[in-house]
Design a protein around this motif. Sequence first.
Motif, PDB file in Angstrom:
ATOM      1  N   VAL A   1      14.105 -23.429  33.383  1.00  0.00           N
ATOM      2  CA  VAL A   1      14.463 -22.823  34.236  1.00  0.00           C
ATOM      3  C   VAL A   1      15.495 -23.799  35.061  1.00  0.00           C
ATOM      4  CG1 VAL A   1      12.462 -21.407  34.912  1.00  0.00           C
ATOM      5  CG2 VAL A   1      12.748 -23.774  35.890  1.00  0.00           C
TER       6      VAL A   1
ATOM      7  N   SER B   1      16.397 -14.241  40.967  1.00  0.00           N
ATOM      8  CA  SER B   1      16.416 -14.189  39.474  1.00  0.00           C
ATOM      9  C   SER B   1      17.903 -13.764  38.993  1.00  0.00           C
ATOM     10  CB  SER B   1      15.323 -13.580  38.728  1.00  0.00           C
ATOM     11  OG  SER B   1      15.435 -13.449  37.532  1.00  0.00           O
TER      12      SER B   1
ATOM     13  N   MET C   1      19.282 -14.955  32.267  1.00  0.00           N
ATOM     14  CA  MET C   1      19.072 -15.956  31.588  1.00  0.00           C
ATOM     15  C   MET C   1      20.411 -16.234  30.576  1.00  0.00           C
ATOM     16  SD  MET C   1      16.879 -14.354  28.197  1.00  0.00           S
ATOM     17  CE  MET C   1      15.502 -13.637  29.205  1.00  0.00           C
TER      18      MET C   1
ATOM     19  N   TRP D   1      15.887 -19.530  32.152  1.00  0.00           N
ATOM     20  CA  TRP D   1      16.015 -18.468  33.037  1.00  0.00           C
ATOM     21  C   TRP D   1      16.902 -19.026  34.452  1.00  0.00           C
ATOM     22  CZ3 TRP D   1      11.939 -18.493  29.624  1.00  0.00           C
ATOM     23  CH2 TRP D   1      11.577 -17.170  29.271  1.00  0.00           C
TER      24      TRP D   1
ATOM     25  N   HIS E   1      12.303 -14.597  25.185  1.00  0.00           N
ATOM     26  CA  HIS E   1      13.822 -14.334  25.399  1.00  0.00           C
ATOM     27  C   HIS E   1      14.098 -13.050  24.848  1.00  0.00           C
ATOM     28  CE1 HIS E   1      13.166 -16.260  21.746  1.00  0.00           C
ATOM     29  NE2 HIS E   1      14.404 -15.770  21.351  1.00  0.00           N
TER      30      HIS E   1
END
Length: 333
Positions: free
Chosen positions: A145, A217, A220, A244, A326
């Motif tokens: 992340v 968020s 990605m 991410w 993913h």
Amino acid sequence: MKSNLNIVEDTDKFPYSYDNGETCTITRLPDGIYSLVWQDDKGVYTIGYLLERVLDRLEDVPESVRGPMEVSRRNKTVSLFLLDTEPERTTTAANLAAYWRSHETFKLLQGWRNELWPVYGRNGELLFSMERAAIGLLGTMQYGVHMTAYIEEPSAPNGMLIWVPKRAANKPTFPGMLDNTVAGGLMTDENPFECVIREADEEASLPEDVVRENACSAGMITYIYITDEKNVGEADFVYPECQWVYDLKLPARIIPQPKDGEVEQFTLCDVNQVKRELANGKFKDSCATVMLDFFIRHGIISRDNEPDFDAIRQRMHRVLPLPGPHQASWRRL
């Protein structure tokens, strides 16, 4: 000076191959690289990419340590940890990593972290977990992340200031380089957002309630990195990675502070300062790519001002032919 495309190319280093003029993910492996494969009732598929020198060292390890293994040098495939259950495979992976560490077989293991990272199958199952420092030897998916924290400042270029940390000089990888505000690897069974919360506290002393309420968020990025000796300790290892990414708009009163020793200091930088540091190669490779993604999403980089815009976006969202979360169709069992 690096262009924005150069920056992404430094992160997505694994060569592309082409079929009928269209870009493919991986249709032909370069010399010296083997596919780590797994088999289920649907057939054989790839879960990683390992170097021939790793295979050579695998064959030196007693089977009582590494477990059963099948190798085809003709087909350039390796099957490892051929055991019935995930706990058995994870235990064997731990034995192998510990054996190599005790024999000082690979420099990568000098960065031992006592963190287990997952390797998934295509049906959503956990195949095994392995020490973070060792999993790169097998070239399996690595997950992490990255969060960029910023404050609104109307007088600054593009109306914002970004919190940029400098990595500690004693970090085993990319020491002293610039990073994203918060970043870390996903351990087995860890949720990406909970990983952000944990890392925000450990690395930047950010209050949990502030992060939970304000972190957003932002998708990605995916790429295949190739290690180098200067920044990682050993060269040529294949790292397929998914990060991410999150944005965090902070109130001016919240100031990140180093906590666990991984960050030397945080500096509030304007966009032009960050661009200069990116062009000068001061950021860790993957973090530079995450920062470009942030600039694209916030309209700072666009087709109007970046001639390589489409190539940059394609390279930071590479299609990876390996199983795991993913993949849009992936579901964890």
